[in-house]
Design an enzyme around this catalytic site. Structure first.
Site, short mmCIF file in Angstrom:
data_model
loop_
_atom_site.label_atom_id
_atom_site.label_comp_id
_atom_site.label_asym_id
_atom_site.label_seq_id
_atom_site.Cartn_x
_atom_site.Cartn_y
_atom_site.Cartn_z
CB SER A 124 47.16 45.89 42.53
OG SER A 124 46.31 44.73 42.56
CE1 TYR A 137 44.59 47.82 38.05
CE2 TYR A 137 45.08 45.43 39.00
CZ TYR A 137 44.83 46.70 39.11
OH TYR A 137 44.64 47.31 40.31
#
Length: 234
Positions: A124, A137
């Site tokens: 990400s 995350y």
């Protein structure tokens, strides 16, 4: 014909990758918690090693040895760090990081035997920029980038390349849910105006990068973090 496994392959970025690799002529098996009706394997939780081992055994039986692995399965979470429970932290780490561990270990014997393999981990862009209220995350995806670099050094001598693609601002159901909850720091349209190429990313953009990284031509590329983000992170 080479066999590819794509985790999270029933929707979003994972589905686009699975469809692109199939179009490119690979045999593709999609692993997902909610698989499509055409999947060759049952529902698979990548955080459960026994389920991963069973899924890859089914793929080998139906399609042959697995020499391409794209780890696209993932889960997100939004919570102020001071309110984040360890259980919630662990849930995200277990899918996003431990799931990559399980799948790579399960697929690696086929690649080692073949003397050829391609592993692409979908991380990400938040691992590059950070993101408030997503510490679990961001931590998991940052670890995936580090794991990618370490594995590349370890597996390169055996003909196996390992790279990561950190998507940035891709139009997926996950993004739209975050927008609806006002967790993006603006609307999608507002973010487009902050993106140098002036558009939101598409799952197909990530699929194109993966298609190159798993190709024969990409054999001299390993340990790289290839950002696909429209210039938002350089």
């Amino acid at each position: 014909m080479r066999t590819a496994v794509v985790t999270g392959g029933a929707s979003g970025i994972g589905l686009a990758i699975a469809e692109r690799l199939a179009k490119d002529g690979y045999q593709v098996a999609a692993l997902d918690l909610d698989p499509s009706d055409t999947s060759v394997v049952p529902a698979t939780d990548v955080a459960d090693r026994a389920q991963v081992d069973a899924a890859l055994a089914a793929v080998r039986e139906r399609l042959g040895p697995v020499t391409i692995l794209v780890n696209a399965a993932g889960t997100d979470g939004f919570k102020r760090f001071s309110d984040l429970t360890f259980e919630a932290w662990h849930r995200v780490i277990n899918v996003n990081l431990n799931g990559v561990f399980h799948c790579v270990q399960a697929a690696l014997p086929d690649m080692m035997e073949a003397g050829w393999g391609r592993i692409v981990n979908i991380s990400s862009s938040s691992a590059q920029s950070g993101q408030p209220f997503m510490t679990h995350y961001v931590a998991s995806k940052s670890a995936v980038n580090g794991l990618t670099k370490a594995l590349a050094l370890e597996l390169g001598p055996f003909g196996v390349t390992v790279n990561a693609v950190p998507p940035g601002f891709i139009d997926t159901p996950m993004l739209r849910k975050a927008e609806a909850r006002e967790l993006l720091g603006g609307t999608v349209e507002e973010h487009i105006q902050r993106t140098p190429v002036r558009r939101v990313g598409r799952p197909e953009d990530i699929a194109a990068a993966c298609a190159f990284l798993v190709s024969e031509e990409a054999g001299y590329i390993t340990g790289q973090i290839l950002g696909v983000n429209g210039g938002r992170n350089t």
